[in-house]
Scaffold this active site. Structure first.
Site, PDB file in Angstrom:
ATOM      1  N   THR A 132     -30.194 -36.616  50.019  1.00 35.32           N
ATOM      2  CA  THR A 132     -30.285 -35.238  50.290  1.00 35.32           C
ATOM      3  C   THR A 132     -29.400 -34.661  51.296  1.00 35.32           C
ATOM      4  OG1 THR A 132     -32.775 -35.562  50.097  1.00 35.32           O
ATOM      5  CG2 THR A 132     -32.041 -33.413  50.884  1.00 35.32           C
ATOM      6  N   ILE A 133     -28.977 -35.366  52.331  1.00 38.91           N
ATOM      7  CA  ILE A 133     -27.880 -35.227  53.412  1.00 38.91           C
ATOM      8  C   ILE A 133     -26.746 -35.022  52.723  1.00 38.91           C
ATOM      9  CG2 ILE A 133     -26.852 -35.996  55.559  1.00 38.91           C
ATOM     10  CD1 ILE A 133     -29.632 -37.168  56.520  1.00 38.91           C
ATOM     11  N   LYS A 148     -34.568 -33.130  46.181  1.00 36.71           N
ATOM     12  CA  LYS A 148     -35.673 -32.915  46.500  1.00 36.71           C
ATOM     13  C   LYS A 148     -36.066 -31.243  46.191  1.00 36.71           C
ATOM     14  CE  LYS A 148     -36.493 -35.881  50.432  1.00 36.71           C
ATOM     15  NZ  LYS A 148     -35.232 -36.727  50.417  1.00 36.71           N
ATOM     16  N   ASP A 178     -38.129 -25.588  44.261  1.00 34.39           N
ATOM     17  CA  ASP A 178     -38.121 -24.183  43.390  1.00 34.39           C
ATOM     18  C   ASP A 178     -37.066 -24.149  42.358  1.00 34.39           C
ATOM     19  OD1 ASP A 178     -39.407 -22.109  42.393  1.00 34.39           O
ATOM     20  OD2 ASP A 178     -39.046 -20.692  44.080  1.00 34.39           O
ATOM     21  N   ALA A 179     -36.863 -23.183  41.477  1.00 31.57           N
ATOM     22  CA  ALA A 179     -35.741 -22.988  40.693  1.00 31.57           C
ATOM     23  C   ALA A 179     -35.556 -24.241  39.913  1.00 31.57           C
ATOM     24  CB  ALA A 179     -34.507 -22.373  41.226  1.00 31.57           C
ATOM     25  N   LEU A 215     -31.536 -26.068  39.267  1.00 30.90           N
ATOM     26  CA  LEU A 215     -31.049 -26.834  40.145  1.00 30.90           C
ATOM     27  C   LEU A 215     -30.888 -28.488  39.529  1.00 30.90           C
ATOM     28  CD1 LEU A 215     -32.929 -26.056  43.469  1.00 30.90           C
ATOM     29  CD2 LEU A 215     -30.426 -25.618  42.979  1.00 30.90           C
ATOM     30  N   GLU A 274     -40.857 -36.682  44.466  1.00 36.56           N
ATOM     31  CA  GLU A 274     -40.693 -37.434  45.918  1.00 36.56           C
ATOM     32  C   GLU A 274     -41.881 -37.025  46.811  1.00 36.56           C
ATOM     33  OE1 GLU A 274     -38.198 -39.189  49.184  1.00 36.56           O
ATOM     34  OE2 GLU A 274     -37.517 -38.617  46.947  1.00 36.56           O
ATOM     35  N   HIS A 322     -42.717 -42.469  49.905  1.00 37.77           N
ATOM     36  CA  HIS A 322     -41.679 -42.003  50.812  1.00 37.77           C
ATOM     37  C   HIS A 322     -42.412 -42.203  52.227  1.00 37.77           C
ATOM     38  CE1 HIS A 322     -38.735 -40.068  53.294  1.00 37.77           C
ATOM     39  NE2 HIS A 322     -37.987 -40.300  52.252  1.00 37.77           N
ATOM     40  N   ARG A 345     -38.710 -40.219  57.492  1.00 34.06           N
ATOM     41  CA  ARG A 345     -37.507 -40.527  58.559  1.00 34.06           C
ATOM     42  C   ARG A 345     -38.100 -40.096  59.796  1.00 34.06           C
ATOM     43  NH1 ARG A 345     -31.919 -40.717  57.381  1.00 34.06           N
ATOM     44  NH2 ARG A 345     -30.709 -40.940  59.098  1.00 34.06           N
TER      45      ARG A 345
END
Length: 216
Positions: free
Chosen positions: A36-37, A64, A67-68, A72, A112, A136, A139
């Site tokens: 993601t980062i 992650k 929406d959309a 995406l 996720e 998960h 972090r």
């Protein structure tokens, strides 16, 4: 029971930093995750560039999506992602939309499981045709000292019994693997435990050896 695959999480902020890892260990793992980062830092070009370099590897865009879902996920799949992630708090129609697009590209969607989710939602995902989830340990939870526990193992077993292919992640260390023995884990994700090791190559190989010993 098939052997769990090994995935490296590239939660780097730049492509240059990500390449430092992939140059060393790409051939030691089964799946390359554009974390993601890195997705935020470099955009979908990170997916496109890594898939171009490693076309024989599964490349996951850990977007992650909240929406959309169709928009995406299409952006990720058009950049040649094999899999994308949808966050568990997303509306079921977001997950369905992402899955519809995934099918166009012969790809797949993972839910996720970061934060709050329910077993009712899990059944909705299965009913919608979702076959993969990522269990998960966040972090921030790791930083607060939250360790793997019996509740985690019980939940993972239940997800597997529901028919999900379960990926396990969250500060996973080599010594954690025996906790999951006997469960048909689909993928183990290692990030910092491989990337930050004195020898990332040897760290990845140790994970693979341990997986083979425990599930072989």
């Amino acid at each position: 029971m098939s052997l769990p695959m090994l995935q490296v999480a590239l939660d780097n902020q730049t492509m240059d930093s990500a390449y430092e890892t992939t140059r060393l260990i790409a051939e030691e793992v089964d799946i390359i995750e554009v974390g993601t980062i890195l997705c935020v830092g470099e955009g979908v070009r990170a997916v496109r560039d890594l898939k171009a370099l490693y076309p024989h590897k599964i490349v996951l865009a850990d977007a992650k999506i909240a929406d959309a879902g169709k928009i995406l996920s299409r952006m990720c799949f058009e950049a040649n992602a094999d899999w994308v992630t949808v966050i568990c708090c997303a509306d079921i129609n977001t997950a369905k939309g992402a899955l519809d697009v995934a099918k166009e590209f012969n790809g797949d969607v993972q839910i996720e499981l970061t934060g709050y989710w329910t077993w009712e939602q899990a059944q909705q995902w299965r009913d919608a045709g979702i076959g993969q989830v990522v269990y998960h340990r966040s972090r921030d939870a790791q930083a607060a000292g939250v360790a793997w526990g019996e509740a985690d193992i019980t939940a993972i077993k239940r997800l597997s019994d529901m028919g999900f292919k379960v990926t396990v992640t969250g500060g996973l260390a080599l010594e954690d693997l025996p906790l999951f023995k006997g469960i048909p884990i689909h993928v183990f994700i290692a990030g910092r435990s491989i990337r930050d090791a004195a020898s990332p190559v040897e760290a990845a190989r140790q994970f693979k050896r341990s997986i083979a010993e425990l599930w072989g």
